[in-house]
Design a protein around this motif. Structure first.
Motif, PDB file in Angstrom:
ATOM      1  N   THR A 112       4.816  -8.849  -7.718  1.00 38.33           N
ATOM      2  CA  THR A 112       3.565  -8.322  -7.251  1.00 38.33           C
ATOM      3  C   THR A 112       3.713  -9.564  -5.848  1.00 38.33           C
ATOM      4  OG1 THR A 112       1.867  -9.844  -8.353  1.00 38.33           O
ATOM      5  CG2 THR A 112       2.848  -7.601  -9.545  1.00 38.33           C
ATOM      6  N   LEU A 113       2.398  -8.512  -5.220  1.00 42.35           N
ATOM      7  CA  LEU A 113       2.134  -8.966  -4.332  1.00 42.35           C
ATOM      8  C   LEU A 113       0.390  -8.445  -4.566  1.00 42.35           C
ATOM      9  CD1 LEU A 113       4.208  -7.545  -0.816  1.00 42.35           C
ATOM     10  CD2 LEU A 113       3.619 -10.280  -1.745  1.00 42.35           C
ATOM     11  N   TYR A 114      -0.738  -9.342  -3.999  1.00 44.61           N
ATOM     12  CA  TYR A 114      -1.870  -9.149  -4.374  1.00 44.61           C
ATOM     13  C   TYR A 114      -3.343  -9.132  -2.556  1.00 44.61           C
ATOM     14  CZ  TYR A 114      -6.372  -9.152  -6.414  1.00 44.61           C
ATOM     15  OH  TYR A 114      -7.957  -9.180  -7.105  1.00 44.61           O
ATOM     16  N   LEU A 115      -3.763  -7.933  -2.691  1.00 44.30           N
ATOM     17  CA  LEU A 115      -3.577  -7.262  -1.183  1.00 44.30           C
ATOM     18  C   LEU A 115      -5.390  -7.072  -0.752  1.00 44.30           C
ATOM     19  CD1 LEU A 115      -0.826  -6.134  -0.816  1.00 44.30           C
ATOM     20  CD2 LEU A 115      -2.024  -5.847   1.726  1.00 44.30           C
ATOM     21  N   MET A 116      -5.726  -8.649  -0.349  1.00 43.75           N
ATOM     22  CA  MET A 116      -7.540  -8.899  -0.998  1.00 43.75           C
ATOM     23  C   MET A 116      -8.366  -8.009   0.807  1.00 43.75           C
ATOM     24  SD  MET A 116      -7.614 -12.561  -2.115  1.00 43.75           S
ATOM     25  CE  MET A 116      -9.874 -12.678  -2.907  1.00 43.75           C
ATOM     26  N   GLY A 117      -8.932  -7.136  -0.060  1.00 47.21           N
ATOM     27  CA  GLY A 117      -9.853  -6.467   1.433  1.00 47.21           C
ATOM     28  C   GLY A 117     -11.274  -7.460   1.473  1.00 47.21           C
ATOM     29  N   THR A 118     -11.823  -5.723   1.853  1.00 49.30           N
ATOM     30  CA  THR A 118     -13.357  -6.289   2.107  1.00 49.30           C
ATOM     31  C   THR A 118     -14.467  -5.308   1.044  1.00 49.30           C
ATOM     32  OG1 THR A 118     -13.429  -4.571   3.649  1.00 49.30           O
ATOM     33  CG2 THR A 118     -12.868  -6.324   4.810  1.00 49.30           C
ATOM     34  N   HIS A 119     -15.100  -6.326   0.991  1.00 49.11           N
ATOM     35  CA  HIS A 119     -16.151  -5.106   0.344  1.00 49.11           C
ATOM     36  C   HIS A 119     -15.607  -5.415  -1.438  1.00 49.11           C
ATOM     37  CE1 HIS A 119     -19.028  -4.982   2.908  1.00 49.11           C
ATOM     38  NE2 HIS A 119     -17.442  -3.969   3.705  1.00 49.11           N
ATOM     39  N   ASN A 120     -15.127  -6.451  -1.811  1.00 45.10           N
ATOM     40  CA  ASN A 120     -14.476  -6.625  -3.391  1.00 45.10           C
ATOM     41  C   ASN A 120     -13.914  -5.582  -3.773  1.00 45.10           C
ATOM     42  OD1 ASN A 120     -14.062  -8.732  -5.106  1.00 45.10           O
ATOM     43  ND2 ASN A 120     -15.789  -7.399  -6.172  1.00 45.10           N
ATOM     44  N   ARG A 121     -12.570  -4.654  -2.718  1.00 45.86           N
ATOM     45  CA  ARG A 121     -11.472  -3.874  -2.518  1.00 45.86           C
ATOM     46  C   ARG A 121      -9.629  -4.466  -2.729  1.00 45.86           C
ATOM     47  NH1 ARG A 121     -13.484   0.739   0.896  1.00 45.86           N
ATOM     48  NH2 ARG A 121     -11.375   1.566   0.242  1.00 45.86           N
ATOM     49  N   HIS A 122      -9.217  -4.600  -3.454  1.00 42.46           N
ATOM     50  CA  HIS A 122      -8.093  -5.350  -3.049  1.00 42.46           C
ATOM     51  C   HIS A 122      -6.888  -4.100  -4.265  1.00 42.46           C
ATOM     52  CE1 HIS A 122     -10.662  -8.566  -3.657  1.00 42.46           C
ATOM     53  NE2 HIS A 122     -11.591  -8.334  -4.560  1.00 42.46           N
ATOM     54  N   SER A 123      -6.187  -4.474  -3.856  1.00 44.83           N
ATOM     55  CA  SER A 123      -4.447  -3.826  -3.805  1.00 44.83           C
ATOM     56  C   SER A 123      -3.444  -4.596  -4.657  1.00 44.83           C
ATOM     57  CB  SER A 123      -3.916  -3.291  -2.413  1.00 44.83           C
ATOM     58  OG  SER A 123      -4.815  -1.555  -2.720  1.00 44.83           O
ATOM     59  N   LEU A 124      -3.133  -4.118  -5.893  1.00 47.86           N
ATOM     60  CA  LEU A 124      -2.269  -4.932  -6.679  1.00 47.86           C
ATOM     61  C   LEU A 124      -0.950  -3.892  -5.991  1.00 47.86           C
ATOM     62  CD1 LEU A 124      -0.784  -7.105  -8.404  1.00 47.86           C
ATOM     63  CD2 LEU A 124      -1.571  -5.781 -10.356  1.00 47.86           C
ATOM     64  N   LEU A 125      -0.235  -4.570  -5.591  1.00 45.41           N
ATOM     65  CA  LEU A 125       1.485  -4.019  -4.823  1.00 45.41           C
ATOM     66  C   LEU A 125       2.862  -3.970  -5.850  1.00 45.41           C
ATOM     67  CD1 LEU A 125       1.951  -3.896  -1.289  1.00 45.41           C
ATOM     68  CD2 LEU A 125       1.148  -1.743  -3.077  1.00 45.41           C
ATOM     69  N   PHE A 126       3.550  -3.488  -6.732  1.00 49.68           N
ATOM     70  CA  PHE A 126       4.742  -4.237  -7.837  1.00 49.68           C
ATOM     71  C   PHE A 126       5.746  -4.064  -6.126  1.00 49.68           C
ATOM     72  CE2 PHE A 126       8.426  -2.825  -9.599  1.00 49.68           C
ATOM     73  CZ  PHE A 126       8.181  -3.807 -10.908  1.00 49.68           C
ATOM     74  N   VAL A 127       6.447  -4.967  -6.851  1.00 46.31           N
ATOM     75  CA  VAL A 127       8.004  -5.252  -5.386  1.00 46.31           C
ATOM     76  C   VAL A 127       8.732  -4.797  -6.325  1.00 46.31           C
ATOM     77  CG1 VAL A 127       8.548  -6.726  -3.872  1.00 46.31           C
ATOM     78  CG2 VAL A 127       6.314  -6.904  -4.225  1.00 46.31           C
ATOM     79  N   VAL A 128       9.540  -3.746  -5.664  1.00 46.49           N
ATOM     80  CA  VAL A 128      10.573  -3.906  -6.410  1.00 46.49           C
ATOM     81  C   VAL A 128      12.002  -4.346  -6.118  1.00 46.49           C
ATOM     82  CG1 VAL A 128      12.687  -1.670  -6.578  1.00 46.49           C
ATOM     83  CG2 VAL A 128      10.203  -1.354  -6.554  1.00 46.49           C
ATOM     84  N   PRO A 129      13.132  -5.247  -6.619  1.00 46.04           N
ATOM     85  CA  PRO A 129      13.181  -5.864  -5.749  1.00 46.04           C
ATOM     86  C   PRO A 129      14.384  -5.590  -5.075  1.00 46.04           C
ATOM     87  CG  PRO A 129      14.051  -5.537  -8.514  1.00 46.04           C
ATOM     88  CD  PRO A 129      12.971  -5.037  -7.766  1.00 46.04           C
ATOM     89  N   PRO A 130      14.721  -5.977  -3.585  1.00 45.26           N
ATOM     90  CA  PRO A 130      15.121  -5.844  -2.697  1.00 45.26           C
ATOM     91  C   PRO A 130      17.078  -5.479  -3.658  1.00 45.26           C
ATOM     92  CG  PRO A 130      14.599  -7.661  -2.141  1.00 45.26           C
ATOM     93  CD  PRO A 130      14.661  -7.121  -3.434  1.00 45.26           C
ATOM     94  N   ALA A 131      17.995  -5.835  -4.268  1.00 47.05           N
ATOM     95  CA  ALA A 131      18.777  -5.728  -4.993  1.00 47.05           C
ATOM     96  C   ALA A 131      18.494  -4.365  -5.727  1.00 47.05           C
ATOM     97  CB  ALA A 131      19.712  -6.902  -5.605  1.00 47.05           C
ATOM     98  N   ALA A 132      17.483  -3.844  -5.988  1.00 43.85           N
ATOM     99  CA  ALA A 132      18.074  -2.788  -6.833  1.00 43.85           C
ATOM    100  C   ALA A 132      18.512  -1.851  -6.532  1.00 43.85           C
ATOM    101  CB  ALA A 132      16.163  -2.520  -7.191  1.00 43.85           C
ATOM    102  N   THR A 133      18.974  -1.149  -7.715  1.00 41.31           N
ATOM    103  CA  THR A 133      19.960   0.233  -6.597  1.00 41.31           C
ATOM    104  C   THR A 133      18.889   1.291  -6.159  1.00 41.31           C
ATOM    105  OG1 THR A 133      19.626   1.834  -9.021  1.00 41.31           O
ATOM    106  CG2 THR A 133      21.819  -0.139  -8.832  1.00 41.31           C
ATOM    107  N   GLU A 134      19.289   1.873  -5.603  1.00 37.15           N
ATOM    108  CA  GLU A 134      18.776   3.257  -4.957  1.00 37.15           C
ATOM    109  C   GLU A 134      18.010   4.336  -6.093  1.00 37.15           C
ATOM    110  OE1 GLU A 134      18.978   7.057  -2.118  1.00 37.15           O
ATOM    111  OE2 GLU A 134      20.873   5.259  -2.000  1.00 37.15           O
ATOM    112  N   LEU A 135      19.066   4.169  -7.271  1.00 36.06           N
ATOM    113  CA  LEU A 135      18.164   4.850  -7.814  1.00 36.06           C
ATOM    114  C   LEU A 135      17.257   4.361  -8.980  1.00 36.06           C
ATOM    115  CD1 LEU A 135      18.305   7.592 -10.237  1.00 36.06           C
ATOM    116  CD2 LEU A 135      20.336   5.979 -11.636  1.00 36.06           C
ATOM    117  N   ASP A 136      16.998   3.105  -9.012  1.00 34.54           N
ATOM    118  CA  ASP A 136      16.023   2.080  -9.916  1.00 34.54           C
ATOM    119  C   ASP A 136      14.703   2.319  -9.591  1.00 34.54           C
ATOM    120  OD1 ASP A 136      17.218   2.319 -12.541  1.00 34.54           O
ATOM    121  OD2 ASP A 136      18.088  -0.213 -11.900  1.00 34.54           O
ATOM    122  N   ALA A 137      15.501   2.168  -7.450  1.00 34.88           N
ATOM    123  CA  ALA A 137      13.714   1.823  -7.022  1.00 34.88           C
ATOM    124  C   ALA A 137      13.219   3.385  -6.811  1.00 34.88           C
ATOM    125  CB  ALA A 137      14.324   1.781  -6.141  1.00 34.88           C
ATOM    126  N   ARG A 138      14.118   4.506  -6.308  1.00 42.52           N
ATOM    127  CA  ARG A 138      13.573   5.446  -5.971  1.00 42.52           C
ATOM    128  C   ARG A 138      12.062   6.371  -7.804  1.00 42.52           C
ATOM    129  NH1 ARG A 138      16.145   9.890  -2.959  1.00 42.52           N
ATOM    130  NH2 ARG A 138      16.920   8.874  -1.421  1.00 42.52           N
TER     131      ARG A 138
END
Length: 147
Positions: A91-117
């Motif tokens: 995951t990546l955690y991006l902290m924004g302003t006014h206590n607004r944040h985003s959690l991103l799930f990171v699909v591994p670069p080595a994942a197959t195109e099907l799994d990523a999609r």
């Protein structure tokens, strides 16, 4: 070979949830092309900044990435990019302003195109916000995340 490169460039690598901002849920999924965190991070910060306001900090697990910048420079703004071992490795955690944040799930670069999609579609079309565990299960419980 050139056809393969052109095809890879057309594949969507970011999906955003229709349910952003709910604590503990994934706001999006990103399928980076490599394990260099600097590749594409400036674009992620710009896109997520539209949802959470100016991004003031990015947190990541240093074991997951081969390299990472110490900060991003966007215009006259410097955004720290900090290694933090308590962030889930995929995951990546991006902290924004006014206590607004985003959690991103990171699909591994080595994942197959099907799994990523499948992961990207699950995030984009979910009737309720997906969890990291749900997205990991789509990837087969960790097989695609191997370095």
């Amino acid at each position: 070979m050139a056809d393969d490169d052109a095809h890879a460039a057309l594949i969507a690598r970011l999906a955003l949830s229709n349910h952003p901002g709910l604590q503990g849920t994934v706001a999006g999924a990103w399928w980076p092309s490599d394990r260099q965190l600097g590749t594409g991070l400036a674009d992620l910060v710009a896109v997520l900044g539209l949802r959470i306001g100016p991004v003031r900090r990015v947190l990541y697990d240093p074991i997951w990435w081969d390299t990472a910048p110490a900060r991003l420079i966007r215009g006259s703004t410097s955004v720290p990019v900090d290694a933090y071992s308590l962030i889930a490795r995929d995951t990546l955690y991006l902290m924004g302003t006014h206590n607004r944040h985003s959690l991103l799930f990171v699909v591994p670069p080595a994942a197959t195109e099907l799994d990523a999609r499948l992961v990207l579609a699950a995030v984009a079309t979910a009737a309720s916000p997906p969890s990291v565990q749900t997205l990991r299960a789509i990837l087969g419980g960790g097989r695609a995340r191997q370095k």
